[in-house]
Design an enzyme around this catalytic site. Sequence first.
Site, PDB file in Angstrom:
ATOM      1  N   ASP A 164       0.814  -1.226   0.000  1.00 16.08           N
ATOM      2  CA  ASP A 164       0.000   0.000   0.000  1.00 16.08           C
ATOM      3  C   ASP A 164       0.845   1.272   0.000  1.00 16.08           C
ATOM      4  O   ASP A 164       0.438   2.302   0.543  1.00 16.08           O
ATOM      5  CB  ASP A 164      -0.972   0.018   1.199  1.00 16.08           C
ATOM      6  CG  ASP A 164      -1.880  -1.195   1.195  1.00 16.08           C
ATOM      7  OD1 ASP A 164      -2.277  -1.629   0.105  1.00 16.08           O
ATOM      8  OD2 ASP A 164      -2.189  -1.703   2.289  1.00 16.08           O
ATOM      9  N   LYS A 205       1.707   2.117  -5.069  1.00 19.50           N
ATOM     10  CA  LYS A 205       2.227   1.548  -6.329  1.00 19.50           C
ATOM     11  C   LYS A 205       1.299   1.875  -7.494  1.00 19.50           C
ATOM     12  O   LYS A 205       1.755   2.192  -8.591  1.00 19.50           O
ATOM     13  CB  LYS A 205       2.394   0.020  -6.179  1.00 19.50           C
ATOM     14  CG  LYS A 205       3.437  -0.363  -5.145  1.00 19.50           C
ATOM     15  CD  LYS A 205       3.530  -1.868  -4.953  1.00 19.50           C
ATOM     16  CE  LYS A 205       2.308  -2.468  -4.308  1.00 19.50           C
ATOM     17  NZ  LYS A 205       2.096  -2.116  -2.886  1.00 19.50           N
ATOM     18  N   GLY A 227      -4.571  -4.315  -3.805  1.00 13.82           N
ATOM     19  CA  GLY A 227      -5.548  -3.269  -4.133  1.00 13.82           C
ATOM     20  C   GLY A 227      -4.761  -2.048  -4.514  1.00 13.82           C
ATOM     21  O   GLY A 227      -4.097  -1.452  -3.675  1.00 13.82           O
ATOM     22  N   HIS A 228      -4.761  -1.703  -5.791  1.00 13.42           N
ATOM     23  CA  HIS A 228      -3.973  -0.566  -6.269  1.00 13.42           C
ATOM     24  C   HIS A 228      -4.932   0.535  -6.701  1.00 13.42           C
ATOM     25  O   HIS A 228      -5.770   0.325  -7.577  1.00 13.42           O
ATOM     26  CB  HIS A 228      -3.062  -0.995  -7.423  1.00 13.42           C
ATOM     27  CG  HIS A 228      -2.074  -2.045  -7.021  1.00 13.42           C
ATOM     28  ND1 HIS A 228      -1.246  -2.673  -7.901  1.00 13.42           N
ATOM     29  CD2 HIS A 228      -1.777  -2.572  -5.811  1.00 13.42           C
ATOM     30  CE1 HIS A 228      -0.483  -3.541  -7.260  1.00 13.42           C
ATOM     31  NE2 HIS A 228      -0.801  -3.501  -5.986  1.00 13.42           N
ATOM     32  N   GLN A 272       1.971  -6.004  -3.198  1.00 19.08           N
ATOM     33  CA  GLN A 272       2.440  -6.178  -1.821  1.00 19.08           C
ATOM     34  C   GLN A 272       3.729  -5.367  -1.581  1.00 19.08           C
ATOM     35  O   GLN A 272       3.931  -4.355  -2.222  1.00 19.08           O
ATOM     36  CB  GLN A 272       2.632  -7.665  -1.482  1.00 19.08           C
ATOM     37  CG  GLN A 272       1.333  -8.433  -1.346  1.00 19.08           C
ATOM     38  CD  GLN A 272       0.704  -8.857  -2.659  1.00 19.08           C
ATOM     39  OE1 GLN A 272       1.371  -9.413  -3.529  1.00 19.08           O
ATOM     40  NE2 GLN A 272      -0.569  -8.613  -2.836  1.00 19.08           N
TER      41      GLN A 272
HETATM   42  P1  GDP Z   1      -0.802   0.301  -3.528  1.00 20.41           P
HETATM   43  O1  GDP Z   1      -1.397  -0.971  -3.053  1.00 20.41           O
HETATM   44  O2  GDP Z   1       0.662   0.392  -3.270  1.00 20.41           O
HETATM   45  O3  GDP Z   1      -1.153   0.621  -4.962  1.00 20.41           O
HETATM   46  O4  GDP Z   1      -1.469   1.453  -2.634  1.00 20.41           O
HETATM   47  P2  GDP Z   1      -3.027   1.590  -2.273  1.00 20.41           P
HETATM   48  O5  GDP Z   1      -3.740   2.064  -3.470  1.00 20.41           O
HETATM   49  O6  GDP Z   1      -3.524   0.373  -1.591  1.00 20.41           O
HETATM   50  O7  GDP Z   1      -2.939   2.708  -1.149  1.00 20.41           O
HETATM   51  C1  GDP Z   1      -2.350   3.943  -1.385  1.00 20.41           C
HETATM   52  C2  GDP Z   1      -3.425   5.040  -1.159  1.00 20.41           C
HETATM   53  O8  GDP Z   1      -2.796   6.295  -1.056  1.00 20.41           O
HETATM   54  C3  GDP Z   1      -4.392   5.169  -2.293  1.00 20.41           C
HETATM   55  O9  GDP Z   1      -5.643   5.520  -1.767  1.00 20.41           O
HETATM   56  C4  GDP Z   1      -3.823   6.303  -3.136  1.00 20.41           C
HETATM   57  O10 GDP Z   1      -4.824   7.013  -3.862  1.00 20.41           O
HETATM   58  C5  GDP Z   1      -3.245   7.173  -2.071  1.00 20.41           C
HETATM   59  N1  GDP Z   1      -2.060   7.954  -2.451  1.00 20.41           N
HETATM   60  C6  GDP Z   1      -1.024   7.618  -3.277  1.00 20.41           C
HETATM   61  N2  GDP Z   1      -0.073   8.570  -3.257  1.00 20.41           N
HETATM   62  C7  GDP Z   1      -0.518   9.536  -2.414  1.00 20.41           C
HETATM   63  C8  GDP Z   1       0.021  10.774  -1.950  1.00 20.41           C
HETATM   64  O11 GDP Z   1       1.118  11.172  -2.282  1.00 20.41           O
HETATM   65  N3  GDP Z   1      -0.729  11.476  -1.057  1.00 20.41           N
HETATM   66  C9  GDP Z   1      -1.952  11.055  -0.615  1.00 20.41           C
HETATM   67  N4  GDP Z   1      -2.608  11.814   0.257  1.00 20.41           N
HETATM   68  N5  GDP Z   1      -2.488   9.902  -1.037  1.00 20.41           N
HETATM   69  C10 GDP Z   1      -1.780   9.149  -1.906  1.00 20.41           C
HETATM   70  P1  IMO Z   2      -0.903  -4.185  -2.236  1.00 21.05           P
HETATM   71  O1  IMO Z   2      -0.468  -4.736  -3.563  1.00 21.05           O
HETATM   72  C1  IMO Z   2      -1.028  -4.645   2.116  1.00 21.05           C
HETATM   73  C2  IMO Z   2      -1.019  -8.735   3.687  1.00 21.05           C
HETATM   74  C3  IMO Z   2      -2.280  -9.146   4.412  1.00 21.05           C
HETATM   75  C4  IMO Z   2      -1.707 -10.099   5.440  1.00 21.05           C
HETATM   76  C5  IMO Z   2      -0.604 -10.814   4.650  1.00 21.05           C
HETATM   77  C6  IMO Z   2      -1.009 -12.151   4.064  1.00 21.05           C
HETATM   78  O2  IMO Z   2      -2.209  -3.480  -2.274  1.00 21.05           O
HETATM   79  O3  IMO Z   2       0.186  -3.427  -1.588  1.00 21.05           O
HETATM   80  P2  IMO Z   2      -2.567 -12.805   2.008  1.00 21.05           P
HETATM   81  O4  IMO Z   2      -4.009 -12.543   1.771  1.00 21.05           O
HETATM   82  O5  IMO Z   2      -1.659 -12.234   0.973  1.00 21.05           O
HETATM   83  O6  IMO Z   2      -2.261 -14.247   2.285  1.00 21.05           O
HETATM   84  O7  IMO Z   2      -2.248 -12.030   3.393  1.00 21.05           O
HETATM   85  O8  IMO Z   2      -0.256  -9.935   3.588  1.00 21.05           O
HETATM   86  N1  IMO Z   2      -1.213  -8.217   2.316  1.00 21.05           N
HETATM   87  C7  IMO Z   2      -1.178  -6.912   1.998  1.00 21.05           C
HETATM   88  N2  IMO Z   2      -1.049  -5.815   2.767  1.00 21.05           N
HETATM   89  N3  IMO Z   2      -1.119  -4.508   0.775  1.00 21.05           N
HETATM   90  C8  IMO Z   2      -1.236  -5.599  -0.013  1.00 21.05           C
HETATM   91  O9  IMO Z   2      -1.213  -5.520  -1.371  1.00 21.05           O
HETATM   92  C9  IMO Z   2      -1.298  -6.873   0.587  1.00 21.05           C
HETATM   93  N4  IMO Z   2      -1.425  -8.126   0.112  1.00 21.05           N
HETATM   94  C10 IMO Z   2      -1.355  -8.931   1.179  1.00 21.05           C
HETATM   95  O10 IMO Z   2      -2.906  -8.032   5.011  1.00 21.05           O
HETATM   96  O11 IMO Z   2      -1.094  -9.383   6.490  1.00 21.05           O
HETATM   97 MG    MG Z   3      -2.914  -1.630  -1.822  1.00 28.48          MG
END
Ligand code: GDP
Ligand code: IMO
Ligand code: MG
Length: 433
Positions: free
Chosen positions: A13, A16, A40-41, A226
Amino acid sequence: MPAIVIVGAQWGDEGKGKIVDIYTERADMVVRFGGGPNAGHTLVVGGEKLVVRLVPSGILRADTTCVLAQGMVIDPRSLVTELDELERRGIRTVDSAGERRLLVSDRAHVILPYHVLVDGLREKGKGAIGTTKRGVGPCYEDKVARRGVPLGAFRDPARLRELVTRAIEAWTPIIRDLGEAPPSVDETLAAVEPSRARILPLLVDSQALVERAVREGKKIVLEGAQGTLLDVDHGTYPFVTSSTPTAGGACVGAGVGPTRIDEVVGLVKAYTTRVGGGPFPTELHDDVGERIRKVGAEFGSVTGRPRRTGWLDLPALRYAVRVNGLDALAITKLDVLTGLDEVKVCVAYDTPRGRTRDLPMDELDHVTPVYESFPGWKQDLAGARTMAELPAEARSYLELVEREAGCPFILVSVGPARDETIVLRDPFTTPGR
Ligand code: GDP
Ligand code: IMO
Ligand code: MG
């Protein structure tokens, strides 16, 4: 023309989705190399938000080929839901030349209902680690145990039935032990049947496709899911996912040799979050942690769970720089720290054996972080497009992180939208090596 790998440097998270979306503006191809619907991206464009779980974050770029490579595990029902969502939003999966631009490896493994069942049942028990309950772990178990179902089996119903029968036999005692009745072969096949026809035309030999694109000098982004500390080999085991989100996993998962990778970029938040169980030495349990969660909207994009929040951990970041061989770092969510009186960063740990700047992976439950403290800043950062436009306090924070991580910044993100970004170097025009 470079092939670049983008990986999470923390526990996932890191943002990415946003950064891959930016880099794919000029990319020919984006390849998800591992993980599954546990990811979840989030992509934010024109104030609209799209969360992709399986589909690569390049999907918003009309002419970028998006590949789900064989390192992934794919729940056919999730994939079809995602395809429907793309269609609903008018995002086309064919390019301007009418060619399919969303392709799926026929060697990626299928997450079947029994994987989801087992993942959920285990999470009710003592050994729970806080998984996303999407069946990802059990599916990788089947793959490594050599009884998995590759997506290619969708082409041959008899083979699919045989593989599913064998896997259910293996899972039956485990499911019974967990207090449930195993599903029948017929109901399992019936559950995936409606998605089979939708997925069949997308299947390709993705290794050949990606490797050919590399050979032809196409611009390629290998998109990690991840993060480093969730890596099954290099993460906080057993509180990890069941795949290899580190840079080496990009080569294995996509089928590209390490000599073909031109740059590896690590993503790091300006603080730390983690979802699920496991050690997190810099975790905050106070108002500051709550504020970061609220301002940063730190709630899981797959499960909605509140993410645990804490200060940036430099020993962990240095570890990520080494394990991935990072050429550059992109730092996200700097804006979330705005308004804090004080910003802290962990520079070392006190352990039972003394102070260390390294990450003592086996002792993370017994370390005390050593913090350096910075004065906070009040100015809104969202409009900054150059480092000079950042407040001096934010710049000193970034300078310390860059110096201590021993890896140069390539990008600073100051908001969720595409343009809320300070671009310091473009890896496609100015390679880092
Ligand atoms: P990922 O799994 O690495 O793609 O990240 P996620 O999408 O799960 O979580 C990142 C969250 O931060 C998302 O809701 C993005 O829209 C948000 N985000 C990304 N970059 C920034 C930033 O620079 N500032 C803020 N406030 N939000 C951001
Ligand atoms: P993105 O790509 C954050 C974590 C789960 C749990 C562990 C194992 O959005 O960054 P799993 O379901 O993979 O067997 O769970 O890994 N986990 C993540 N945490 N971002 C993710 O993906 C994750 N994918 C798995 O919360 O701790
Ligand atoms: Mg994510």
